[in-house]
Design a protein around this motif. Structure first.
Motif, PDB file in Angstrom:
ATOM      1  N   THR A 132       0.853  -1.184   0.000  1.00  0.00           N
ATOM      2  CA  THR A 132       0.000   0.000   0.000  1.00  0.00           C
ATOM      3  C   THR A 132       0.888   1.232   0.000  1.00  0.00           C
ATOM      4  O   THR A 132       1.953   1.250   0.612  1.00  0.00           O
ATOM      5  CB  THR A 132      -0.945   0.062   1.223  1.00  0.00           C
ATOM      6  OG1 THR A 132      -0.189   0.329   2.408  1.00  0.00           O
ATOM      7  CG2 THR A 132      -1.721  -1.225   1.382  1.00  0.00           C
ATOM      8  N   VAL A 133       0.430   2.259  -0.730  1.00  0.00           N
ATOM      9  CA  VAL A 133       1.193   3.505  -0.845  1.00  0.00           C
ATOM     10  C   VAL A 133       0.210   4.670  -0.863  1.00  0.00           C
ATOM     11  O   VAL A 133      -0.998   4.485  -1.030  1.00  0.00           O
ATOM     12  CB  VAL A 133       2.051   3.531  -2.127  1.00  0.00           C
ATOM     13  CG1 VAL A 133       3.113   2.454  -2.113  1.00  0.00           C
ATOM     14  CG2 VAL A 133       1.166   3.388  -3.370  1.00  0.00           C
ATOM     15  N   GLY A 134       0.748   5.900  -0.737  1.00  0.00           N
ATOM     16  CA  GLY A 134      -0.116   7.061  -0.654  1.00  0.00           C
ATOM     17  C   GLY A 134      -0.242   7.872  -1.926  1.00  0.00           C
ATOM     18  O   GLY A 134      -1.022   8.821  -1.975  1.00  0.00           O
ATOM     19  N   SER A 135       0.502   7.528  -2.981  1.00  0.00           N
ATOM     20  CA  SER A 135       0.440   8.311  -4.215  1.00  0.00           C
ATOM     21  C   SER A 135       0.845   7.457  -5.400  1.00  0.00           C
ATOM     22  O   SER A 135       1.472   6.398  -5.253  1.00  0.00           O
ATOM     23  CB  SER A 135       1.365   9.522  -4.126  1.00  0.00           C
ATOM     24  OG  SER A 135       2.727   9.127  -4.135  1.00  0.00           O
ATOM     25  N   ALA A 136       0.517   7.950  -6.597  1.00  0.00           N
ATOM     26  CA  ALA A 136       0.875   7.238  -7.824  1.00  0.00           C
ATOM     27  C   ALA A 136       2.392   7.170  -7.992  1.00  0.00           C
ATOM     28  O   ALA A 136       2.930   6.169  -8.475  1.00  0.00           O
ATOM     29  CB  ALA A 136       0.233   7.927  -9.029  1.00  0.00           C
ATOM     30  N   GLU A 137       3.078   8.241  -7.582  1.00  0.00           N
ATOM     31  CA  GLU A 137       4.541   8.250  -7.678  1.00  0.00           C
ATOM     32  C   GLU A 137       5.137   7.149  -6.799  1.00  0.00           C
ATOM     33  O   GLU A 137       6.042   6.422  -7.213  1.00  0.00           O
ATOM     34  CB  GLU A 137       5.081   9.608  -7.240  1.00  0.00           C
ATOM     35  CG  GLU A 137       6.607   9.698  -7.254  1.00  0.00           C
ATOM     36  CD  GLU A 137       7.134  10.955  -6.586  1.00  0.00           C
ATOM     37  OE1 GLU A 137       8.371  11.111  -6.534  1.00  0.00           O
ATOM     38  OE2 GLU A 137       6.326  11.766  -6.099  1.00  0.00           O
ATOM     39  N   LYS A 138       4.621   7.024  -5.586  1.00  0.00           N
ATOM     40  CA  LYS A 138       5.116   5.996  -4.684  1.00  0.00           C
ATOM     41  C   LYS A 138       4.735   4.601  -5.165  1.00  0.00           C
ATOM     42  O   LYS A 138       5.462   3.633  -4.929  1.00  0.00           O
ATOM     43  CB  LYS A 138       4.599   6.251  -3.268  1.00  0.00           C
ATOM     44  CG  LYS A 138       5.213   7.478  -2.624  1.00  0.00           C
ATOM     45  CD  LYS A 138       4.763   7.672  -1.180  1.00  0.00           C
ATOM     46  CE  LYS A 138       5.464   8.868  -0.560  1.00  0.00           C
ATOM     47  NZ  LYS A 138       5.085   9.048   0.868  1.00  0.00           N
TER      48      LYS A 138
END
Length: 324
Positions: free
Chosen positions: A170-176
């Protein structure tokens, strides 16, 4: 005299100041280390803000660095002046030089740069015990890694994939998300936009995960429990969004007789022989290419205030290192 970051009162990043301090000669069992690179970790903000208690004020933050031995205290036989070393130790790493208990030092192979070691040791040793001891990840396991693009998350993801596990991150942004994918996550979930528990259930076709590794805390609990198969394990090793609040243990029964643990590196690495073994395992993983340390940025020690602001603003990915 040596330059160091000093905190005279608890609070935001602005309470940190650069000062000249005088170090006493190393005592029995101690070593004076000249830091070449200093690791920055989210836990550093907990001590600075007062979330975690400090022994006294003022203090110097920082728990890990890499450098060279410049002076030995009495009784130190395992190291010599000039040795390349790295350490995870008590507060005091945000400095040009510091005293370290020799029992907390590990020898640094020549093939591993100081910056890599400073970025790797705390996060890498954390990943080591999580993957090899807290839950022994094996081929075929399905694991969920929260904050998969963070410092620990990127190492966990790479290492778990090398061990043959399927990683859901799980991540917080598209970049991540791109970073987590590159590190080896087979599936990536944007937890701010999606119901991650529902997505895990869909991805696994209802089979769920063997283990969840959670360094986020409050924001991902208790939904993380809905991602774990019966008799599976929830590992809470950090609290980036705040601590997990008290809950009824009966919740674990209703979710499938789950196990929960809150491990710490201090406990796993307390014995000298365990620390050495863990460090060798980590350095092998790095040297073999199974784990590439995600060193994203280096900053002068003088920029420490801005570095902490970025860290707390969740603007960083991978590891950040300060250069004294």
């Amino acid at each position: 005299m040596t330059k160091a970051v000093r905190v005279h009162e608890l609070g935001g990043p602005e309470v940190m100041r650069i000062e000249e301090i005088e170090l006493a000669p190393p005592g029995r069992g101690q070593v004076r280390v000249r830091n070449h690179a200093i690791g920055v970790n989210f836990i550093d903000t907990y001590f600075r803000s007062g979330t975690y208690p400090v022994p006294s004020l003022p203090f110097t933050p920082g728990n890990e660095a890499a450098g060279e031995v410049v002076e030995l205290g009495k009784g130190v036989t395992d190291f010599k002046i000039g040795d390349r070393v790295a350490y995870v130790a008590t507060l005091g790493a945000y400095a040009e030089e510091r005293l370290v208990e020799a029992s907390r030092l590990v020898k640094l192979p020549k093939a591993i740069a100081y910056e890599t070691a400073a970025a790797a040791l705390l996060k890498g040793l954390t990943a080591q015990y999580l993957l090899r001891r807290t839950y022994k990840v094996k081929a075929g396991d399905v694991i969920l890694v929260h904050a998969a693009a963070g410092g620990v998350g990127l190492i966990l993801t790479q290492w778990a994939k090398a061990l043959g596990a399927t990683v859901i991150g799980t991540v917080g942004s598209a970049e991540k998300a791109k970073l987590a994918k590159k590190a080896g996550a087979k599936h990536v979930i944007l937890y701010r936009e999606e119901d991650f528990a529902a997505r895990v259930k869909a991805i696994t076709k209802g089979q769920l995960c063997d283990v969840v590794y959670d360094g986020v805390g409050n924001a991902t609990f208790p939904a993380s429990l809905d991602c774990i198969k019966p008799l599976g394990l929830f590992v809470s090793f950090g609290s980036a969004s705040g601590p997990v609040e008290a809950f009824s243990l009966s919740l674990l029964a209703s979710k499938g007789s789950l196990f929960v643990t809150r491990p710490s590196l201090h406990t796993y690495a307390e014995k000298r022989e365990d620390l050495d073994k863990m460090a060798r395992d980590l350095f092998r993983a790095i040297s073999s290419g199974a784990v590439e340390i995600p060193l994203r940025a280096t900053f002068p020690l003088d920029d420490v205030v801005n570095v902490h602001r970025a860290l707390e603003g969740r603007e960083t990915t991978g590891a950040t290192v300060l250069l004294p």
